[in-house]
Scaffold this active site. Structure first.
Site, PDB file in Angstrom:
ATOM      1  N   ARG A   1       0.764  -1.092   0.073  1.00 38.94           N
ATOM      2  CA  ARG A   1       0.006   0.172  -0.076  1.00 38.94           C
ATOM      3  C   ARG A   1       0.864   1.399   0.291  1.00 38.94           C
ATOM      4  NH1 ARG A   1      -2.779  -3.157   3.187  1.00 38.94           N
ATOM      5  NH2 ARG A   1      -4.879  -4.365   2.858  1.00 38.94           N
TER       6      ARG A   1
ATOM      7  N   LYS B   1       1.935  11.306 -11.971  1.00 37.04           N
ATOM      8  CA  LYS B   1       1.635  10.420 -12.293  1.00 37.04           C
ATOM      9  C   LYS B   1       2.905   9.005 -12.543  1.00 37.04           C
ATOM     10  CE  LYS B   1      -1.341  13.223 -15.468  1.00 37.04           C
ATOM     11  NZ  LYS B   1      -2.230  13.738 -16.728  1.00 37.04           N
TER      12      LYS B   1
ATOM     13  N   GLU C   1       8.983  18.056 -26.300  1.00 40.03           N
ATOM     14  CA  GLU C   1       8.570  18.492 -24.766  1.00 40.03           C
ATOM     15  C   GLU C   1       9.032  19.577 -24.408  1.00 40.03           C
ATOM     16  OE1 GLU C   1       5.388  16.499 -23.998  1.00 40.03           O
ATOM     17  OE2 GLU C   1       5.929  15.058 -25.358  1.00 40.03           O
TER      18      GLU C   1
ATOM     19  N   LYS D   1       7.183  22.298 -15.143  1.00 38.88           N
ATOM     20  CA  LYS D   1       6.367  21.650 -15.135  1.00 38.88           C
ATOM     21  C   LYS D   1       5.742  21.898 -13.917  1.00 38.88           C
ATOM     22  CE  LYS D   1       4.549  17.489 -15.094  1.00 38.88           C
ATOM     23  NZ  LYS D   1       4.626  15.759 -16.035  1.00 38.88           N
TER      24      LYS D   1
ATOM     25  N   GLU E   1      -5.281  17.345 -12.588  1.00 35.07           N
ATOM     26  CA  GLU E   1      -5.717  17.991 -13.990  1.00 35.07           C
ATOM     27  C   GLU E   1      -6.983  18.156 -13.852  1.00 35.07           C
ATOM     28  OE1 GLU E   1      -4.452  14.606 -16.849  1.00 35.07           O
ATOM     29  OE2 GLU E   1      -4.323  16.030 -18.264  1.00 35.07           O
TER      30      GLU E   1
ATOM     31  N   ARG F   1      -3.073  22.220 -15.565  1.00 36.75           N
ATOM     32  CA  ARG F   1      -2.200  21.030 -15.787  1.00 36.75           C
ATOM     33  C   ARG F   1      -3.013  20.545 -17.637  1.00 36.75           C
ATOM     34  NH1 ARG F   1      -0.396  16.210 -12.611  1.00 36.75           N
ATOM     35  NH2 ARG F   1       1.166  14.626 -13.856  1.00 36.75           N
TER      36      ARG F   1
ATOM     37  N   ASN G   1      -1.032  19.597 -22.177  1.00 32.95           N
ATOM     38  CA  ASN G   1      -1.067  18.860 -23.761  1.00 32.95           C
ATOM     39  C   ASN G   1      -1.581  19.672 -25.101  1.00 32.95           C
ATOM     40  OD1 ASN G   1      -2.242  16.633 -22.525  1.00 32.95           O
ATOM     41  ND2 ASN G   1      -3.795  17.297 -21.563  1.00 32.95           N
TER      42      ASN G   1
ATOM     43  N   HIS H   1      -1.143  17.943 -28.244  1.00 36.67           N
ATOM     44  CA  HIS H   1      -0.933  16.313 -28.063  1.00 36.67           C
ATOM     45  C   HIS H   1      -2.428  16.121 -28.275  1.00 36.67           C
ATOM     46  CE1 HIS H   1       2.950  16.609 -25.088  1.00 36.67           C
ATOM     47  NE2 HIS H   1       2.644  15.102 -24.942  1.00 36.67           N
TER      48      HIS H   1
ATOM     49  N   HIS I   1      -1.789  11.758 -30.617  1.00 36.71           N
ATOM     50  CA  HIS I   1      -2.530  11.369 -29.842  1.00 36.71           C
ATOM     51  C   HIS I   1      -3.154  10.482 -30.810  1.00 36.71           C
ATOM     52  CE1 HIS I   1      -2.382  12.666 -25.945  1.00 36.71           C
ATOM     53  NE2 HIS I   1      -1.070  11.494 -25.832  1.00 36.71           N
TER      54      HIS I   1
ATOM     55  N   HIS J   1       6.819   8.914 -30.176  1.00 40.41           N
ATOM     56  CA  HIS J   1       5.945  10.413 -28.872  1.00 40.41           C
ATOM     57  C   HIS J   1       6.508  11.435 -29.332  1.00 40.41           C
ATOM     58  CE1 HIS J   1       2.832  11.993 -26.682  1.00 40.41           C
ATOM     59  NE2 HIS J   1       4.062  12.286 -25.417  1.00 40.41           N
TER      60      HIS J   1
HETATM   61  N1  LIG Z   1       3.732   9.203 -15.945  1.00 41.68           N
HETATM   62  C1  LIG Z   1       3.566  10.999 -17.368  1.00 41.68           C
HETATM   63  O1  LIG Z   1       3.813  12.053 -16.721  1.00 41.68           O
HETATM   64  C2  LIG Z   1       4.486  10.585 -18.647  1.00 41.68           C
HETATM   65  C3  LIG Z   1       4.629  11.848 -19.044  1.00 41.68           C
HETATM   66  C4  LIG Z   1       5.284  12.125 -20.519  1.00 41.68           C
HETATM   67  C5  LIG Z   1       5.542  10.322 -21.024  1.00 41.68           C
HETATM   68  N2  LIG Z   1       4.559   8.946 -20.142  1.00 41.68           N
HETATM   69  C6  LIG Z   1       5.148   7.912 -20.633  1.00 41.68           C
HETATM   70  O2  LIG Z   1       6.514   7.999 -20.818  1.00 41.68           O
HETATM   71  C7  LIG Z   1       6.953   6.540 -21.611  1.00 41.68           C
HETATM   72  C8  LIG Z   1       8.333   7.262 -23.141  1.00 41.68           C
HETATM   73  O3  LIG Z   1       9.205   7.485 -21.986  1.00 41.68           O
HETATM   74  P1  LIG Z   1      10.501   7.398 -22.397  1.00 41.68           P
HETATM   75  O4  LIG Z   1       9.605   8.467 -23.798  1.00 41.68           O
HETATM   76  O5  LIG Z   1      11.694   8.092 -21.031  1.00 41.68           O
HETATM   77  O6  LIG Z   1      11.060   5.830 -23.386  1.00 41.68           O
HETATM   78  P2  LIG Z   1      11.749   5.010 -23.071  1.00 41.68           P
HETATM   79  O7  LIG Z   1      11.538   5.214 -21.003  1.00 41.68           O
HETATM   80  O8  LIG Z   1      10.694   4.102 -23.606  1.00 41.68           O
HETATM   81  O9  LIG Z   1      12.868   5.407 -23.376  1.00 41.68           O
HETATM   82  C9  LIG Z   1      13.380   4.939 -24.449  1.00 41.68           C
HETATM   83  C10 LIG Z   1      14.567   4.309 -24.545  1.00 41.68           C
HETATM   84  O10 LIG Z   1      15.443   4.670 -24.153  1.00 41.68           O
HETATM   85  C11 LIG Z   1      16.382   3.819 -23.600  1.00 41.68           C
HETATM   86  N3  LIG Z   1      17.420   4.414 -22.416  1.00 41.68           N
HETATM   87  C12 LIG Z   1      16.812   5.262 -21.416  1.00 41.68           C
HETATM   88  N4  LIG Z   1      17.532   5.819 -20.698  1.00 41.68           N
HETATM   89  C13 LIG Z   1      18.470   5.995 -21.611  1.00 41.68           C
HETATM   90  C14 LIG Z   1      19.925   6.363 -21.526  1.00 41.68           C
HETATM   91  N5  LIG Z   1      20.700   7.139 -21.203  1.00 41.68           N
HETATM   92  N6  LIG Z   1      20.702   6.226 -22.444  1.00 41.68           N
HETATM   93  C15 LIG Z   1      20.202   4.786 -23.186  1.00 41.68           C
HETATM   94  N7  LIG Z   1      19.636   4.467 -23.866  1.00 41.68           N
HETATM   95  C16 LIG Z   1      18.308   5.089 -22.136  1.00 41.68           C
HETATM   96  C17 LIG Z   1      15.383   2.694 -23.099  1.00 41.68           C
HETATM   97  O11 LIG Z   1      16.020   1.231 -22.294  1.00 41.68           O
HETATM   98  C18 LIG Z   1      14.194   2.730 -24.329  1.00 41.68           C
HETATM   99  O12 LIG Z   1      14.813   1.762 -25.237  1.00 41.68           O
HETATM  100  C19 LIG Z   1       5.285   6.338 -21.938  1.00 41.68           C
HETATM  101  O13 LIG Z   1       5.164   5.106 -21.718  1.00 41.68           O
HETATM  102  C20 LIG Z   1       4.534   7.219 -21.811  1.00 41.68           C
HETATM  103  O14 LIG Z   1       3.468   6.879 -21.319  1.00 41.68           O
HETATM  104  C21 LIG Z   1       4.955   9.245 -18.736  1.00 41.68           C
HETATM  105 ZN   LIG Z   2       4.668  14.143 -23.854  1.00 45.73          ZN
END
Ligand SMILES: NC(=O)c1ccc[n+]([C@@H]2O[C@H](COP(=O)([O-])OP(=O)(O)OC[C@H]3O[C@@H](n4cnc5c(N)ncnc54)[C@H](O)[C@@H]3O)[C@@H](O)[C@H]2O)c1
Ligand SMILES: [Zn+2]
Length: 379
Positions: A125, A147, A189, A231, A241, A245, A249, A252, A256, A269
């Site tokens: 929890r 999030k 971003e 942010k 949100e 917040r 978007n 976005h 999307h 993305h």
């Molecule tokens: N929680 C939130 O508010 C929020 C906001 C935006 C995106 N997201 C989520 O984040 C995800 C996308 O995240 P992302 O863009 O960071 O991509 P990711 O986590 O998919 O990472 C991209 C790639 O880079 C590699 N990688 C990461 N760090 C590295 C480094 N320093 N050196 C070499 N390789 C590295 C990873 O292994 C992966 O293959 C999505 O699932 C999305 O839904 C969440």
């Molecule tokens: Zn985004």
């Protein structure tokens, strides 16, 4: 929000404030920063094979060998961002003896952060969580704001929780190993923050994009720190949100639709967000009198981050229907975040379908033409 001399930004959350610390090389202070949070029974680092191979040494250097640290690696592909992975990790934690006084450290991109964040929210929890983001997206976006969550076969991020971390440690040095496409996607971003909240950041990006693309330390650290501040400001004002917040978007709604129309295969993305921001700028011109010069600046800056996969050959109406189906549209009305001028944005729900479709139909062609030719979109 932040004192000029410090590299820490405070984020307000209903369950307690936390700090986002951003500085080149700050990972070497990991152990000290964790000690400052409290006395933990055990430390569990959760990361992926790929991330650990790239940054594991740096993280290990920040935690003395004498400390009781367990490392758990898992697949960070988007396809593995699911409840099965949550279960596998929780069971690993049980077997490793993690209890309520343990701390989890998420080392990775947004996938690692979202999955580990949800594990931290639900394991016993709730246990303490530290985010060590290693992609541009994670450093400026996903690690801040609380999030967390995973995907279902029915859609992205459908199961999750708001679960703020106790600390976010951002070391831009870890970005040196990030693949170029991931790095450039993350910059979309960053441009978004300039458009929606900070004309000065936008101008800095215009002037310094080539240094940033070359991963120049100073330019990158400034860019990431300023993005974090924006942010942090937005989520501190609107944790759940319900209002402000939404401006995050920007671009976005279009993005999307592009991602979903191409089954998440064609665009990274950030690339979809890049197209989305150019469309949002045009839609702003079409509907709320965004000056042509601002539209031209958004398009020019987005194009500086590099070539994008082409616009899909999908009818404008089909893309619009996907926007209407987006979980963020309310009562079937598509909401658009638009910017009247660089540095400001608001969410609008009265944008006509005709204007949006006009941008979807003609926008990509206008964007690829010299911007001086920008006129109103007529069909
Ligand atoms: N929680 C939130 O508010 C929020 C906001 C935006 C995106 N997201 C989520 O984040 C995800 C996308 O995240 P992302 O863009 O960071 O991509 P990711 O986590 O998919 O990472 C991209 C790639 O880079 C590699 N990688 C990461 N760090 C590295 C480094 N320093 N050196 C070499 N390789 C590295 C990873 O292994 C992966 O293959 C999505 O699932 C999305 O839904 C969440
Ligand atoms: Zn985004």
């Amino acid at each position: 929000m932040k004192s000029a001399a410090s590299s820490a930004t405070r984020v307000r959350a209903s369950s307690g404030d936390y700090r986002v610390f951003c500085q080149h090389g700050c990972l070497k202070n990991l152990s000290r920063e964790i000690d400052r949070l409290g006395n933990f029974s055990s430390v569990h680092i959760l990361s992926s094979e790929r991330v650990w191979a790239a940054v594991g040494k740096k993280v290990r250097r920040g935690i003395p060998a004498k400390e009781k640290v367990r490392i758990h690696l898992f697949d960070d592909a988007e396809t593995a961002k699911n409840l099965k992975t949550v279960e596998v990790l929780a069971r690993k934690l049980v077997r490793a003896g993690a209890d309520r006084k343990s701390v989890l450290i998420a080392v990775g991109g947004g996938v690692v952060g979202d999955v580990v964040g949800f594990v931290a929210a639900s394991y016993l929890r709730g246990v303490a969580l530290v985010q060590v983001p290693t992609t541009v997206v994670a450093q400026v976006d996903s690690a801040i704001g609380g999030k967390t969550g995973v995907n279902l076969p029915e859609g992205k991020n459908l199961v999750g929780a708001f679960y703020p971390p106790s600390l976010v440690l951002v070391d831009p040095e870890v970005l040196t190993t990030l693949p170029a496409r991931e790095f450039r996607g993350g910059l979309a971003e960053v441009i978004k923050y300039g458009v929606i909240a900070d004309a000065k950041l936008f101008a800095f990006l215009e002037k310094n994009m080539s240094r940033i693309l070359a991963r120049n330390h100073r330019a990158l650290e400034h860019t990431i720190r300023r993005s974090i501040e924006i942010k942090a400001y937005v989520v501190s004002k609107d944790e759940r949100e319900s209002g402000l917040r939404e401006i995050l978007n920007y671009g976005h709604t279009f993005a999307h639709a592009l991602e979903s129309a191409t089954r998440y295969r064609k665009y990274q993305h950030g690339e979809a967000v890049a197209w989305g921001m150019m469309c949002a700028a045009l839609l702003g011109h079409e509907t709320i009198q965004t000056p042509p010069n601002d539209v031209a600046r958004v398009v020019a800056l987005v194009r500086q981050i590099g070539p994008l996969p082409s616009w899909p050959s999908i009818p404008a109406q089909s893309l619009f229907d996907l926007m209407r189906a987006d979980k963020k549209s309310k009562f079937g009305k598509v909401r658009f975040v638009l910017s009247k001028k660089i540095g400001h944005a608001e969410s609008y729900d009265h944008i006509s379908e005709k204007s949006a479709i006009c941008v979807l139909r003609f926008g990509p062609h206008l964007i690829l033409r010299p911007m001086e030719a920008l006129g109103k979109c007529h069909d």
